[in-house]
Design an enzyme around this catalytic site. Structure first.
Site, short mmCIF file in Angstrom:
data_model
loop_
_atom_site.label_atom_id
_atom_site.label_comp_id
_atom_site.label_asym_id
_atom_site.label_seq_id
_atom_site.Cartn_x
_atom_site.Cartn_y
_atom_site.Cartn_z
CB THR A 15 -0.89 0.02 1.25
OG1 THR A 15 -1.65 -1.18 1.29
CG2 THR A 15 -1.85 1.20 1.22
CE LYS A 18 -5.13 -0.67 1.47
NZ LYS A 18 -5.40 -1.89 2.18
CE LYS A 54 1.54 2.21 4.18
NZ LYS A 54 2.12 0.96 3.71
P1 NAD Z 1 5.55 -6.05 7.38
O1 NAD Z 1 6.33 -4.91 7.92
O2 NAD Z 1 5.12 -7.17 8.27
O3 NAD Z 1 6.38 -6.72 6.16
C1 NAD Z 1 7.19 -6.02 5.25
C2 NAD Z 1 8.41 -6.88 4.97
O4 NAD Z 1 9.20 -6.27 3.95
C3 NAD Z 1 9.34 -7.02 6.21
O5 NAD Z 1 9.51 -8.39 6.50
C4 NAD Z 1 10.64 -6.35 5.75
O6 NAD Z 1 11.79 -6.95 6.31
C5 NAD Z 1 10.56 -6.56 4.25
N1 NAD Z 1 11.42 -5.67 3.45
C6 NAD Z 1 11.74 -4.38 3.66
N2 NAD Z 1 12.55 -3.93 2.67
C7 NAD Z 1 12.74 -4.98 1.82
C8 NAD Z 1 13.45 -5.16 0.59
N3 NAD Z 1 14.14 -4.15 0.03
N4 NAD Z 1 13.42 -6.36 -0.02
C9 NAD Z 1 12.72 -7.38 0.51
N5 NAD Z 1 12.00 -7.28 1.66
C10 NAD Z 1 12.02 -6.09 2.30
O7 NAD Z 1 4.29 -5.41 6.63
P2 NAD Z 1 2.92 -6.14 6.24
O8 NAD Z 1 1.95 -6.06 7.34
O9 NAD Z 1 3.25 -7.47 5.62
O10 NAD Z 1 2.41 -5.15 5.10
C11 NAD Z 1 2.99 -5.10 3.81
C12 NAD Z 1 2.24 -4.09 2.97
O11 NAD Z 1 0.87 -4.48 2.88
C13 NAD Z 1 2.25 -2.67 3.55
O12 NAD Z 1 2.38 -1.75 2.51
C14 NAD Z 1 0.91 -2.57 4.26
O13 NAD Z 1 0.43 -1.24 4.33
C15 NAD Z 1 0.05 -3.43 3.35
N6 NAD Z 1 -1.14 -4.03 4.00
C16 NAD Z 1 -1.01 -4.62 5.22
C17 NAD Z 1 -2.13 -5.19 5.81
C18 NAD Z 1 -2.04 -5.88 7.16
O14 NAD Z 1 -3.10 -6.21 7.72
N7 NAD Z 1 -0.86 -6.12 7.70
C19 NAD Z 1 -3.38 -5.16 5.15
C20 NAD Z 1 -3.45 -4.58 3.90
C21 NAD Z 1 -2.33 -4.03 3.33
#
Ligand code: NAD
Length: 306
Positions: free
Chosen positions: A104, A179, A254
């Site tokens: 997102t 979104k 966020k």
């Molecule tokens: P998270 O922080 O748990 O996971 C993100 C991952 O990306 C981490 O493990 C981090 O180490 C990794 N990362 C960072 N830089 C990197 C790189 N250069 N290469 C590879 N990996 C890298 O976040 P999340 O909850 O999984 O959310 C991910 C996305 O989805 C976000 O943009 C969030 O807004 C969106 N989202 C989350 C939810 C939710 O409920 N958690 C729901 C809808 C959307």
């Protein structure tokens, strides 16, 4: 690549709360996935589910036909595409690779990501999700997709392995636009529903009475009928388990910041969106970051105590 992009190797970058289970669902369906995350524990967990992991994003991307990113923010995505200390993924990937970003991020960042991907000779799709970790695990996510029609057809079968509803919203950036608009409605409506319940309490109404009326009247909305901020009327809502998420306050804060950025860049007079963003920033800063966003009602109630 490319008519067979959907059957080639998928480089999966970002194995966090969402990306981890999404990658598992691709592997379960028989896809060849090569994954990378800078956090060793995330790589370890992926290997336990049969996912091949590598030690760098560059290595993952080198032989891929699709590069799927599930990263915290737009800066992470653009830095990965462009490279920070060395060549970025766009420079390393084979020609005509399909870059599929499910994070997102800001609408403007998504359009920028698409522009630089196309300029580097690749294809680009933004496909943010809703449905949370539960949806990621159960492969019931909703994907909101911004893509050229032919690219949408390519990614659809991949997204169907991780989600239940795949909606083509328009050209590059349209997925993020959908979104941000949806979540602005959600943030504003949750505050409105919560204020109404606290007002009802002050006026001597039971929660059930207000719910029975509003859920069958013009106040009806998802924040009321599915994620009801008071315990009782909807037994499955987070209010019944002390506001364990669900959808965490930090994520709502966020997404509302992204909404405010979009309101500002388009010049829309979105007063409710701005206000909701301020309210959720305060909620997240004052202990609500890890609670369900419907816990905002406890703040409203506390601040209304005489
Ligand atoms: P998270 O922080 O748990 O996971 C993100 C991952 O990306 C981490 O493990 C981090 O180490 C990794 N990362 C960072 N830089 C990197 C790189 N250069 N290469 C590879 N990996 C890298 O976040 P999340 O909850 O999984 O959310 C991910 C996305 O989805 C976000 O943009 C969030 O807004 C969106 N989202 C989350 C939810 C939710 O409920 N958690 C729901 C809808 C959307």
């Amino acid at each position: 690549m490319s008519e067979n992009a959907a059957s080639g190797t998928i480089a999966f970058l970002g194995l966090g709360h969402m990306g981890g289970p999404m990658a598992v669902n691709l592997v379960k369906a028989g896809h060849q996935v090569v994954a990378y995350d800078p956090v060793p524990a995330a790589l370890e967990a992926a290997r336990e589910h049969g996912i091949s992991t590598v030690d760098s994003a560059e290595e993952a991307v080198a032989g891929a036909s699709v590069v799927l990113t599930m990263l915290p923010s737009g800066k992470h995505v653009l830095d990965a595409y462009r490279g920070v200390d060395g060549p970025g993924l766009l420079a390393i990937a084979p020609p005509n690779t399909l870059f599929l970003d499910c994070s997102t991020i800001n609408v403007d960042e998504a359009r920028e990501a698409a522009a630089i991907a196309l300029e580097a000779g690749h294809r680009s799709v933004d496909a943010p999700v809703s449905g949370g970790v539960v949806g990621a695990e159960a492969a019931t996510l909703t994907f909101m997709v911004g893509a050229l029609p032919e690219d949408f057809e390519t990614v659809k079968p991949i997204l169907e392995l991780m989600g239940r509803r795949i909606v083509h919203c328009g050209d590059h950036g349209a997925g993020q636009a959908a979104k941000v608009c949806n979540n602005m409605i959600l943030g504003v409506s949750m505050i409105a529903v919560s204020e109404a319940f606290v007002l009802g309490e002050k006026l001597g109404l039971t929660h059930q009475a207000l719910f029975d009326v509003a859920s069958n009247a013009s106040g009806q909305c998802w924040a009321l009928t599915t994620n009801c901020p008071v315990p009782g009327p909807v037994p499955t809502s987070p209010a019944n388990r002390d506001y364990q998420p669900g959808f965490a306050g930090a994520l709502m804060a966020k997404d509302l910041r992204l909404a405010v950025n979009a309101l500002e860049s388009t010049g829309v007079d979105g007063q409710m969106g701005h206000l909701a963003s301020r309210i959720y920033d305060a909620f997240a800063a004052e202990g609500g970051a890890g609670r369900d966003f419907s816990g905002i009602i406890t703040d409203i109630r506390d601040k209304s105590a005489k």
